[in-house]
Write a protein that holds these residues in place. Structure first.
Motif, PDB file in Angstrom:
ATOM      1  N   GLU A  74       1.076  -0.918   0.266  1.00  0.00           N
ATOM      2  CA  GLU A  74      -0.280  -0.162   0.256  1.00  0.00           C
ATOM      3  C   GLU A  74       0.835   1.474   0.351  1.00  0.00           C
ATOM      4  N   LEU A  75       0.063   2.255  -0.643  1.00  0.00           N
ATOM      5  CA  LEU A  75       0.974   3.669  -0.658  1.00  0.00           C
ATOM      6  C   LEU A  75       0.341   4.659  -0.688  1.00  0.00           C
ATOM      7  N   ALA A  76       0.520   5.699   0.056  1.00  0.00           N
ATOM      8  CA  ALA A  76      -0.397   7.047   0.532  1.00  0.00           C
ATOM      9  C   ALA A  76      -0.116   7.562  -0.917  1.00  0.00           C
ATOM     10  N   ILE A  77      -1.044   8.408  -1.395  1.00  0.00           N
ATOM     11  CA  ILE A  77      -0.408   9.516  -2.096  1.00  0.00           C
ATOM     12  C   ILE A  77      -1.534  10.466  -1.770  1.00  0.00           C
ATOM     13  N   GLN A  78      -1.137  11.941  -2.175  1.00  0.00           N
ATOM     14  CA  GLN A  78      -2.054  13.205  -1.796  1.00  0.00           C
ATOM     15  C   GLN A  78      -2.257  13.550  -3.296  1.00  0.00           C
ATOM     16  N   ILE A  79      -3.466  13.929  -3.891  1.00  0.00           N
ATOM     17  CA  ILE A  79      -3.329  15.108  -5.087  1.00  0.00           C
ATOM     18  C   ILE A  79      -4.124  16.253  -5.104  1.00  0.00           C
ATOM     19  N   SER A  80      -4.641  16.954  -5.923  1.00  0.00           N
ATOM     20  CA  SER A  80      -4.852  18.181  -5.349  1.00  0.00           C
ATOM     21  C   SER A  80      -6.790  17.912  -6.458  1.00  0.00           C
ATOM     22  N   LEU A  81      -7.525  18.930  -5.955  1.00  0.00           N
ATOM     23  CA  LEU A  81      -8.807  19.048  -6.656  1.00  0.00           C
ATOM     24  C   LEU A  81      -9.103  18.995  -7.404  1.00  0.00           C
ATOM     25  N   GLU A  82      -8.104  19.646  -8.113  1.00  0.00           N
ATOM     26  CA  GLU A  82      -7.826  20.089  -9.678  1.00  0.00           C
ATOM     27  C   GLU A  82      -7.428  18.467 -10.918  1.00  0.00           C
ATOM     28  N   ASP A  83      -6.687  17.910 -10.831  1.00  0.00           N
ATOM     29  CA  ASP A  83      -5.901  16.792 -10.199  1.00  0.00           C
ATOM     30  C   ASP A  83      -6.648  15.525 -10.522  1.00  0.00           C
ATOM     31  N   ALA A  84      -7.477  15.749  -9.347  1.00  0.00           N
ATOM     32  CA  ALA A  84      -9.012  14.802  -9.056  1.00  0.00           C
ATOM     33  C   ALA A  84     -10.289  14.793 -10.291  1.00  0.00           C
ATOM     34  N   PHE A  85     -10.307  16.317 -10.596  1.00  0.00           N
ATOM     35  CA  PHE A  85     -11.376  16.808 -11.896  1.00  0.00           C
ATOM     36  C   PHE A  85     -11.051  16.867 -13.044  1.00  0.00           C
ATOM     37  N   ASN A  86      -9.912  16.501 -13.170  1.00  0.00           N
ATOM     38  CA  ASN A  86      -9.275  16.022 -14.625  1.00  0.00           C
ATOM     39  C   ASN A  86      -8.509  15.037 -14.542  1.00  0.00           C
ATOM     40  N   GLY A  87      -8.779  14.034 -13.895  1.00  0.00           N
ATOM     41  CA  GLY A  87      -7.793  13.183 -13.692  1.00  0.00           C
ATOM     42  C   GLY A  87      -6.040  13.585 -14.230  1.00  0.00           C
ATOM     43  N   THR A  88      -5.529  12.744 -13.366  1.00  0.00           N
ATOM     44  CA  THR A  88      -3.625  12.909 -13.780  1.00  0.00           C
ATOM     45  C   THR A  88      -2.668  11.711 -12.992  1.00  0.00           C
ATOM     46  N   THR A  89      -1.570  11.842 -13.625  1.00  0.00           N
ATOM     47  CA  THR A  89      -0.009  10.506 -13.527  1.00  0.00           C
ATOM     48  C   THR A  89       0.033  11.183 -12.279  1.00  0.00           C
ATOM     49  N   VAL A  90       0.919  10.358 -11.399  1.00  0.00           N
ATOM     50  CA  VAL A  90       1.574  10.456 -10.940  1.00  0.00           C
ATOM     51  C   VAL A  90       3.273   9.518 -11.102  1.00  0.00           C
ATOM     52  N   ASP A  91       4.169   9.697 -10.509  1.00  0.00           N
ATOM     53  CA  ASP A  91       4.836   9.665  -9.814  1.00  0.00           C
ATOM     54  C   ASP A  91       5.664   8.760  -8.854  1.00  0.00           C
ATOM     55  N   LEU A  92       5.417   6.917  -9.075  1.00  0.00           N
ATOM     56  CA  LEU A  92       6.044   6.152  -7.305  1.00  0.00           C
ATOM     57  C   LEU A  92       7.274   5.590  -7.314  1.00  0.00           C
ATOM     58  N   ASN A  93       7.477   6.257  -6.394  1.00  0.00           N
ATOM     59  CA  ASN A  93       9.233   5.560  -6.230  1.00  0.00           C
ATOM     60  C   ASN A  93       8.968   5.359  -4.610  1.00  0.00           C
ATOM     61  N   PHE A  94       8.779   3.491  -5.198  1.00  0.00           N
ATOM     62  CA  PHE A  94       8.839   2.744  -3.534  1.00  0.00           C
ATOM     63  C   PHE A  94      10.102   1.767  -3.429  1.00  0.00           C
ATOM     64  N   THR A  95      10.456   1.254  -2.584  1.00  0.00           N
ATOM     65  CA  THR A  95      10.975   0.144  -2.062  1.00  0.00           C
ATOM     66  C   THR A  95      10.575  -1.201  -2.041  1.00  0.00           C
ATOM     67  N   VAL A  96      10.517  -2.307  -2.077  1.00  0.00           N
ATOM     68  CA  VAL A  96       9.988  -3.751  -1.770  1.00  0.00           C
ATOM     69  C   VAL A  96      10.842  -4.392  -1.140  1.00  0.00           C
ATOM     70  N   PRO A  97      10.309  -5.217  -0.266  1.00  0.00           N
ATOM     71  CA  PRO A  97      11.666  -7.188  -0.620  1.00  0.00           C
ATOM     72  C   PRO A  97      10.967  -7.518  -1.166  1.00  0.00           C
ATOM     73  N   GLU A  98      11.943  -8.436  -2.582  1.00  0.00           N
ATOM     74  CA  GLU A  98      11.949  -9.415  -3.229  1.00  0.00           C
ATOM     75  C   GLU A  98      12.703 -10.379  -3.584  1.00  0.00           C
ATOM     76  N   TYR A  99      12.338 -11.420  -3.676  1.00  0.00           N
ATOM     77  CA  TYR A  99      13.630 -13.105  -3.727  1.00  0.00           C
ATOM     78  C   TYR A  99      13.877 -12.713  -5.318  1.00  0.00           C
ATOM     79  N   ASP A 100      15.754 -12.790  -5.160  1.00  0.00           N
ATOM     80  CA  ASP A 100      16.103 -12.653  -6.320  1.00  0.00           C
ATOM     81  C   ASP A 100      16.250 -14.330  -7.070  1.00  0.00           C
ATOM     82  N   PRO A 101      16.859 -14.194  -8.322  1.00  0.00           N
ATOM     83  CA  PRO A 101      16.871 -15.336  -8.855  1.00  0.00           C
ATOM     84  C   PRO A 101      17.694 -16.533  -8.108  1.00  0.00           C
ATOM     85  N   GLN A 102      18.771 -15.982  -6.980  1.00  0.00           N
ATOM     86  CA  GLN A 102      18.717 -17.141  -6.217  1.00  0.00           C
ATOM     87  C   GLN A 102      18.036 -17.947  -4.498  1.00  0.00           C
ATOM     88  N   GLY A 103      16.922 -17.039  -5.037  1.00  0.00           N
ATOM     89  CA  GLY A 103      15.892 -17.365  -3.388  1.00  0.00           C
ATOM     90  C   GLY A 103      16.239 -16.152  -2.654  1.00  0.00           C
TER      91      GLY A 103
END
Length: 314
Positions: A129-158
């Protein structure tokens, strides 16, 4: 078994970094340490945050905990099918009469004894889950947001590692404040052919200088002079699409709502919400001499008594 929300216990988001988790633990541990805290429940709280930290500080235990899914604290639940096997345990593991703390206390031993099983089986990616904030104008018109976060993942070696996720997400028209938006396959990477997890965006609107929001309707305070309220007027009211003319009826009262149809936020399949202008009758804080004179003349000739009901009996 009863679910324990370890993230809630430490007061951090599910996407918190290891450093944020450590910082939160140190702060709470100092606050509730039995030698320091005067809180009657401090000792129990100290144990609770210690248990939470013991699991979340370990990247493999944390990934296994996240795989249990989302539940309310104290809710009775059972781990997903094959959870024990997927995490390095044994097929048919019994969760009856097991405490969550005991389960994760023995987690490392279970992984070392059955690692060859866990790494050979498909493992679905984690949901985040990620929390983001947008403006009313963005909610009215639609928008594109840049997401940048880090998650734990298994590499090919496990091996479990923290990997960056960076991509753009389209926020469509029609989202509401507090809405949870699902992005399928944008969570953690699956392992051994398992499907990628999902990402949930918790969308909140930034405060607006003019408008308040309830669902898809907007509300705006409409300041009116005494003469506009008494005699009626046509005034300009801002909207997210530009100003419109609004007819103010004669004798409008403070707090009365005037509806401007279809000038709210878009609603998917339902058109738009409405805009409500709420009358706020204001008087000049420092009236001029001429204004004072006119107000005195009005007071002298007016028979209007807004407190007439005070004198009515029963």
């Amino acid at each position: 078994m009863k679910f324990k929300d370890y993230y809630e216990a430490l007061g951090v988001a599910r996407t918190a970094t290891q450093e944020e988790i450590k910082k939160a633990y140190r702060k709470l541990a100092h606050q509730y340490h039995p030698d320091v805290s005067k809180d009657p429940a401090g000792e129990e709280k100290f144990k609770e945050i210690g248990e939470a930290y013991a699991t979340l500080k370990d990247v493999e235990k944390r990934a296994a905990y996240d795989a249990l899914g989302r539940h309310r604290a104290g809710e009775e639940f059972r781990p997903p099918p094959n959870w024990g096997a997927n995490q390095g345990g044994q097929q048919g593991y019994s969760f009856d009469d097991v405490d969550l703390a005991d389960l994760f206390a023995s987690f490392s031993k279970a992984r070392s004894g059955g690692a060859h099983q866990g790494h050979s089986m498909p493992r679905p990616g984690q949901d985040y889950e990620l929390a983001i904030q947008i403006s009313l104008e963005d909610a009215f018109n639609g928008t594109t947001v840049d997401l940048n976060f880090t998650v734990p993942e298994y590499d090919p070696q496990g091996q479990l590692k923290h990997m960056p996720h960076t991509f753009k997400a389209r926020i469509p028209q029609g989202v509401t404040d507090g809405q949870k938006m699902l992005l399928r396959g944008k969570g953690g990477k699956g392992a051994n052919g398992g499907p990628d997890g999902n990402l949930y965006l918790n969308i909140n609107f930034k405060p607006h200088r003019l408008f308040r929001v309830i669902d898809h309707d907007l509300f705006i305070d409409l300041p009116l002079t005494v003469s506009e309220a008494a005699l009626g007027a046509t005034v300009k009211v801002p909207t997210l699409e530009g100003a419109v003319n609004l007819k103010v009826p004669v004798g409008i009262t403070n707090g009365q709502k005037l509806r401007i149809g279809k000038r709210g936020l878009p609603s998917k399949g339902l058109g738009k919400g409405d805009l409500y202008a709420i009358a706020q009758i204001v008087v000049p804080a420092k009236p001029s001499d001429k204004e004072r004179e006119l107000f005195r003349e009005l007071a002298a000739v007016s028979t209007f008594n807004p407190r007439e009901h005070f004198d009515q009996e029963g």
